[in-house]
Motif scaffolding. Sequence first.
Motif, PDB file in Angstrom:
ATOM      1  N   LEU A 225      -8.289   4.217 -16.700  1.00  0.00           N
ATOM      2  CA  LEU A 225      -8.395   3.356 -17.886  1.00  0.00           C
ATOM      3  C   LEU A 225      -7.009   2.850 -18.296  1.00  0.00           C
ATOM      4  O   LEU A 225      -6.818   1.662 -18.541  1.00  0.00           O
ATOM      5  CB  LEU A 225      -9.023   4.134 -19.051  1.00  0.00           C
ATOM      6  CG  LEU A 225     -10.539   4.329 -18.973  1.00  0.00           C
ATOM      7  CD1 LEU A 225     -11.004   5.294 -20.066  1.00  0.00           C
ATOM      8  CD2 LEU A 225     -11.252   2.971 -19.110  1.00  0.00           C
ATOM      9  N   ASP A 226      -6.046   3.763 -18.346  1.00  0.00           N
ATOM     10  CA  ASP A 226      -4.678   3.399 -18.773  1.00  0.00           C
ATOM     11  C   ASP A 226      -4.020   2.401 -17.826  1.00  0.00           C
ATOM     12  O   ASP A 226      -3.156   1.624 -18.241  1.00  0.00           O
ATOM     13  CB  ASP A 226      -3.786   4.655 -18.841  1.00  0.00           C
ATOM     14  CG  ASP A 226      -4.161   5.569 -20.009  1.00  0.00           C
ATOM     15  OD1 ASP A 226      -4.960   5.127 -20.858  1.00  0.00           O
ATOM     16  OD2 ASP A 226      -3.670   6.713 -20.046  1.00  0.00           O
ATOM     17  N   ASN A 227      -4.388   2.434 -16.561  1.00  0.00           N
ATOM     18  CA  ASN A 227      -3.701   1.608 -15.572  1.00  0.00           C
ATOM     19  C   ASN A 227      -4.606   0.575 -14.921  1.00  0.00           C
ATOM     20  O   ASN A 227      -4.345   0.099 -13.819  1.00  0.00           O
ATOM     21  CB  ASN A 227      -3.076   2.514 -14.496  1.00  0.00           C
ATOM     22  CG  ASN A 227      -2.018   3.419 -15.091  1.00  0.00           C
ATOM     23  OD1 ASN A 227      -0.927   2.975 -15.379  1.00  0.00           O
ATOM     24  ND2 ASN A 227      -2.367   4.685 -15.316  1.00  0.00           N
ATOM     25  N   ASN A 228      -5.646   0.229 -15.648  1.00  0.00           N
ATOM     26  CA  ASN A 228      -6.635  -0.715 -15.143  1.00  0.00           C
ATOM     27  C   ASN A 228      -5.999  -2.039 -14.698  1.00  0.00           C
ATOM     28  O   ASN A 228      -6.386  -2.634 -13.696  1.00  0.00           O
ATOM     29  CB  ASN A 228      -7.678  -0.966 -16.236  1.00  0.00           C
ATOM     30  CG  ASN A 228      -8.890  -1.692 -15.683  1.00  0.00           C
ATOM     31  OD1 ASN A 228      -9.258  -1.475 -14.525  1.00  0.00           O
ATOM     32  ND2 ASN A 228      -9.467  -2.563 -16.476  1.00  0.00           N
ATOM     33  N   HIS A 229      -4.972  -2.481 -15.442  1.00  0.00           N
ATOM     34  CA  HIS A 229      -4.298  -3.755 -15.149  1.00  0.00           C
ATOM     35  C   HIS A 229      -3.629  -3.762 -13.774  1.00  0.00           C
ATOM     36  O   HIS A 229      -3.359  -4.821 -13.218  1.00  0.00           O
ATOM     37  CB  HIS A 229      -3.270  -4.062 -16.231  1.00  0.00           C
ATOM     38  CG  HIS A 229      -2.214  -2.993 -16.357  1.00  0.00           C
ATOM     39  ND1 HIS A 229      -2.477  -1.739 -16.893  1.00  0.00           N
ATOM     40  CD2 HIS A 229      -0.914  -2.981 -16.002  1.00  0.00           C
ATOM     41  CE1 HIS A 229      -1.374  -1.015 -16.863  1.00  0.00           C
ATOM     42  NE2 HIS A 229      -0.412  -1.738 -16.326  1.00  0.00           N
ATOM     43  N   LEU A 230      -3.347  -2.563 -13.246  1.00  0.00           N
ATOM     44  CA  LEU A 230      -2.676  -2.506 -11.941  1.00  0.00           C
ATOM     45  C   LEU A 230      -3.673  -2.573 -10.784  1.00  0.00           C
ATOM     46  O   LEU A 230      -3.290  -2.691  -9.626  1.00  0.00           O
ATOM     47  CB  LEU A 230      -1.868  -1.209 -11.821  1.00  0.00           C
ATOM     48  CG  LEU A 230      -0.643  -1.073 -12.722  1.00  0.00           C
ATOM     49  CD1 LEU A 230      -0.071   0.330 -12.636  1.00  0.00           C
ATOM     50  CD2 LEU A 230       0.420  -2.097 -12.329  1.00  0.00           C
ATOM     51  N   LEU A 231      -4.962  -2.462 -11.118  1.00  0.00           N
ATOM     52  CA  LEU A 231      -5.969  -2.307 -10.065  1.00  0.00           C
ATOM     53  C   LEU A 231      -6.644  -3.617  -9.678  1.00  0.00           C
ATOM     54  O   LEU A 231      -7.503  -3.644  -8.790  1.00  0.00           O
ATOM     55  CB  LEU A 231      -7.021  -1.275 -10.509  1.00  0.00           C
ATOM     56  CG  LEU A 231      -6.466   0.132 -10.791  1.00  0.00           C
ATOM     57  CD1 LEU A 231      -7.513   1.012 -11.450  1.00  0.00           C
ATOM     58  CD2 LEU A 231      -5.965   0.770  -9.496  1.00  0.00           C
ATOM     59  N   ASN A 232      -6.251  -4.710 -10.324  1.00  0.00           N
ATOM     60  CA  ASN A 232      -6.892  -6.007 -10.063  1.00  0.00           C
ATOM     61  C   ASN A 232      -6.884  -6.398  -8.593  1.00  0.00           C
ATOM     62  O   ASN A 232      -7.894  -6.839  -8.054  1.00  0.00           O
ATOM     63  CB  ASN A 232      -6.197  -7.116 -10.870  1.00  0.00           C
ATOM     64  CG  ASN A 232      -6.445  -6.922 -12.360  1.00  0.00           C
ATOM     65  OD1 ASN A 232      -7.454  -6.336 -12.747  1.00  0.00           O
ATOM     66  ND2 ASN A 232      -5.523  -7.399 -13.184  1.00  0.00           N
ATOM     67  N   SER A 233      -5.737  -6.202  -7.961  1.00  0.00           N
ATOM     68  CA  SER A 233      -5.659  -6.665  -6.573  1.00  0.00           C
ATOM     69  C   SER A 233      -5.806  -5.508  -5.587  1.00  0.00           C
ATOM     70  O   SER A 233      -5.523  -5.642  -4.403  1.00  0.00           O
ATOM     71  CB  SER A 233      -4.329  -7.392  -6.342  1.00  0.00           C
ATOM     72  OG  SER A 233      -3.273  -6.588  -6.775  1.00  0.00           O
ATOM     73  N   TYR A 234      -6.263  -4.364  -6.085  1.00  0.00           N
ATOM     74  CA  TYR A 234      -6.432  -3.209  -5.199  1.00  0.00           C
ATOM     75  C   TYR A 234      -7.809  -3.251  -4.554  1.00  0.00           C
ATOM     76  O   TYR A 234      -8.820  -3.358  -5.247  1.00  0.00           O
ATOM     77  CB  TYR A 234      -6.247  -1.908  -5.989  1.00  0.00           C
ATOM     78  CG  TYR A 234      -6.577  -0.677  -5.179  1.00  0.00           C
ATOM     79  CD1 TYR A 234      -5.821  -0.350  -4.064  1.00  0.00           C
ATOM     80  CD2 TYR A 234      -7.649   0.157  -5.513  1.00  0.00           C
ATOM     81  CE1 TYR A 234      -6.128   0.764  -3.299  1.00  0.00           C
ATOM     82  CE2 TYR A 234      -7.957   1.273  -4.767  1.00  0.00           C
ATOM     83  CZ  TYR A 234      -7.194   1.567  -3.661  1.00  0.00           C
ATOM     84  OH  TYR A 234      -7.500   2.672  -2.905  1.00  0.00           O
TER      85      TYR A 234
ATOM     86  N   VAL B 168       2.831   6.196  -7.874  1.00  0.00           N
ATOM     87  CA  VAL B 168       1.613   5.460  -7.494  1.00  0.00           C
ATOM     88  C   VAL B 168       1.574   4.111  -8.219  1.00  0.00           C
ATOM     89  O   VAL B 168       1.189   3.087  -7.632  1.00  0.00           O
ATOM     90  CB  VAL B 168       0.348   6.311  -7.774  1.00  0.00           C
ATOM     91  CG1 VAL B 168      -0.907   5.480  -7.533  1.00  0.00           C
ATOM     92  CG2 VAL B 168       0.329   7.554  -6.893  1.00  0.00           C
ATOM     93  N   LYS B 169       2.042   4.075  -9.454  1.00  0.00           N
ATOM     94  CA  LYS B 169       2.104   2.794 -10.172  1.00  0.00           C
ATOM     95  C   LYS B 169       3.042   1.833  -9.443  1.00  0.00           C
ATOM     96  O   LYS B 169       2.744   0.650  -9.286  1.00  0.00           O
ATOM     97  CB  LYS B 169       2.583   3.017 -11.610  1.00  0.00           C
ATOM     98  CG  LYS B 169       1.493   3.590 -12.513  1.00  0.00           C
ATOM     99  CD  LYS B 169       1.768   3.316 -13.971  1.00  0.00           C
ATOM    100  CE  LYS B 169       2.435   4.462 -14.650  1.00  0.00           C
ATOM    101  NZ  LYS B 169       2.594   4.306 -16.082  1.00  0.00           N
ATOM    102  N   GLU B 170       4.164   2.362  -8.984  1.00  0.00           N
ATOM    103  CA  GLU B 170       5.121   1.517  -8.270  1.00  0.00           C
ATOM    104  C   GLU B 170       4.513   1.004  -6.952  1.00  0.00           C
ATOM    105  O   GLU B 170       4.682  -0.156  -6.586  1.00  0.00           O
ATOM    106  CB  GLU B 170       6.400   2.326  -7.999  1.00  0.00           C
ATOM    107  CG  GLU B 170       7.627   1.447  -7.832  1.00  0.00           C
ATOM    108  CD  GLU B 170       8.939   2.237  -7.856  1.00  0.00           C
ATOM    109  OE1 GLU B 170       8.979   3.345  -8.431  1.00  0.00           O
ATOM    110  OE2 GLU B 170       9.920   1.713  -7.285  1.00  0.00           O
ATOM    111  N   LEU B 171       3.780   1.890  -6.269  1.00  0.00           N
ATOM    112  CA  LEU B 171       3.079   1.496  -5.039  1.00  0.00           C
ATOM    113  C   LEU B 171       2.126   0.342  -5.291  1.00  0.00           C
ATOM    114  O   LEU B 171       2.058  -0.619  -4.514  1.00  0.00           O
ATOM    115  CB  LEU B 171       2.251   2.677  -4.519  1.00  0.00           C
ATOM    116  CG  LEU B 171       2.851   3.630  -3.504  1.00  0.00           C
ATOM    117  CD1 LEU B 171       1.933   4.815  -3.304  1.00  0.00           C
ATOM    118  CD2 LEU B 171       3.104   2.939  -2.165  1.00  0.00           C
ATOM    119  N   LEU B 172       1.368   0.432  -6.394  1.00  0.00           N
ATOM    120  CA  LEU B 172       0.397  -0.620  -6.719  1.00  0.00           C
ATOM    121  C   LEU B 172       1.107  -1.919  -7.099  1.00  0.00           C
ATOM    122  O   LEU B 172       0.629  -3.007  -6.793  1.00  0.00           O
ATOM    123  CB  LEU B 172      -0.507  -0.158  -7.870  1.00  0.00           C
ATOM    124  CG  LEU B 172      -1.574   0.880  -7.503  1.00  0.00           C
ATOM    125  CD1 LEU B 172      -2.132   1.561  -8.739  1.00  0.00           C
ATOM    126  CD2 LEU B 172      -2.705   0.223  -6.706  1.00  0.00           C
TER     127      LEU B 172
END
Lengths: 248, 248
Positions: free
Chosen positions: B55-64, B33-37
């Motif tokens: 929380l741990d992957n908040n940085h990946l959610l900016n453009s989601y 899922v991280k790779e998908l994002l």
Amino acid sequence: MLSKSQVKYIKSLSIKKFRTKHNQFICEGSKIVKELLEIQSFQIDILCATEKWLLDNNHLLNSYSGQLVQLKTQDLKKISNLKTPGEVLAIVGIPEFSFKKEISKKLCLYCDNIQDPGNMGTILRIADWFGLPYVFASPQSVDFYNPKTIQASMGAFLRVNHISCELSKLTELFPEMTIYGTRMQGKNVFKHDLQKNGIILIGNEGRGISENNAQLVGEWISIPSGGGAESLNAAVAAGIICACFKNL
Amino acid sequence: MLSKSQVKYIKSLSIKKFRTKHNQFICEGSKIVKELLEIQSFQIDILCATEKWLLDNNHLLNSYSGQLVQLKTQDLKKISNLKTPGEVLAIVGIPEFSFKKEISKKLCLYCDNIQDPGNMGTILRIADWFGLPYVFASPQSVDFYNPKTIQASMGAFLRVNHISCELSKLTELFPEMTIYGTRMQGKNVFKHDLQKNGIILIGNEGRGISENNAQLVGEWISIPSGGGAESLNAAVAAGIICACFKNL
């Protein structure tokens, strides 16, 4: 008919603990059971089959001296591990294999903590295809008699000797054999001057070759990658390396 | 929280009929899922994750910009297809692929009625490893978005174009491409003068290459056997043949 306790006993053999305790495993499906009866090198203790199967295969039962149980299809379902149960199921004694001298002259596979029973069965099938007579596995690996291993091996366990032991035991017994390990920095297996004998290590699905066993490796080889995947499936890697050893 | 109907909807996507109807599939596990994002080339419609994962992957959610559902681990279990559910699950739109001209210059795989989702995933992983950018599959094959295919591909479906179509469509579009089939009487793949482009057919697990598709084969190749097995696992055979094309 099988009694409730017999059904319970047979079903228990799908679990490693009980296979080890009773030294027996389950073989299912007409093709594999017929081959078992033909080769006669495994001891069949109980044969459960439908009336039709017994009639059709009567000629194979002449020299069979174990217990014979005629069952209806719905009763076979109760003891089967398959989604689509067949017409026959055998309870077979786990054979013993010894460390023969000839091993040192052969190309062999060693499974280092292989966990997936499908992979283990596929590795036996690869050994069978390429004529490798021995597959070894670390004691931590999934056992050779897991029902999914037996299924995936497509009968290869009948023809390929399979022994559970530490790799260090093999290097003690056969110090002249080269141990081949696979890692990214290894020499391209397609360019390597491969020997006709030796032991090819197949690493665990996630963690690869264990530290202890890596210390015993004499030659590191690799399968060159041209893409993005981090690794190949363990059985696929085993197949490619065996193909190179046998054909380059 | 997910409503009962949402749980039912997500669970329905483990079945092909509903994936086709809704044009969506399920991706599970943190790594994938991280790779998908990160790659952003697939459309994620719903992301279900634990508070900790978010929380741990908040940085990946900016453009989601899709729907975000925070769930407890026990609620993720209800919608998971895994034995050991992870911390995140995504509902992803099935992408569309087109028949680009570049295909004719590439080495490609064609799955002829592959039925086992694990094999299909492993074949995608092999294509990814060897840098083959296209995997095709007959409409009768297991689909690319079966949860077990996605798991076994180890993320390869993100990098390898995968298209369901008849083989005859490919030969119409790209008549200059050689179709390679595998059979016992074929020329030893280790001795064959292999091309840099073409389509390698991978036959069905039990029946091999279908009659219709066999008629389109231009070159027959084989993997030499030295043992007793009747055949190799479909994915293992695909791996050996790809390795030869890329390294001989």
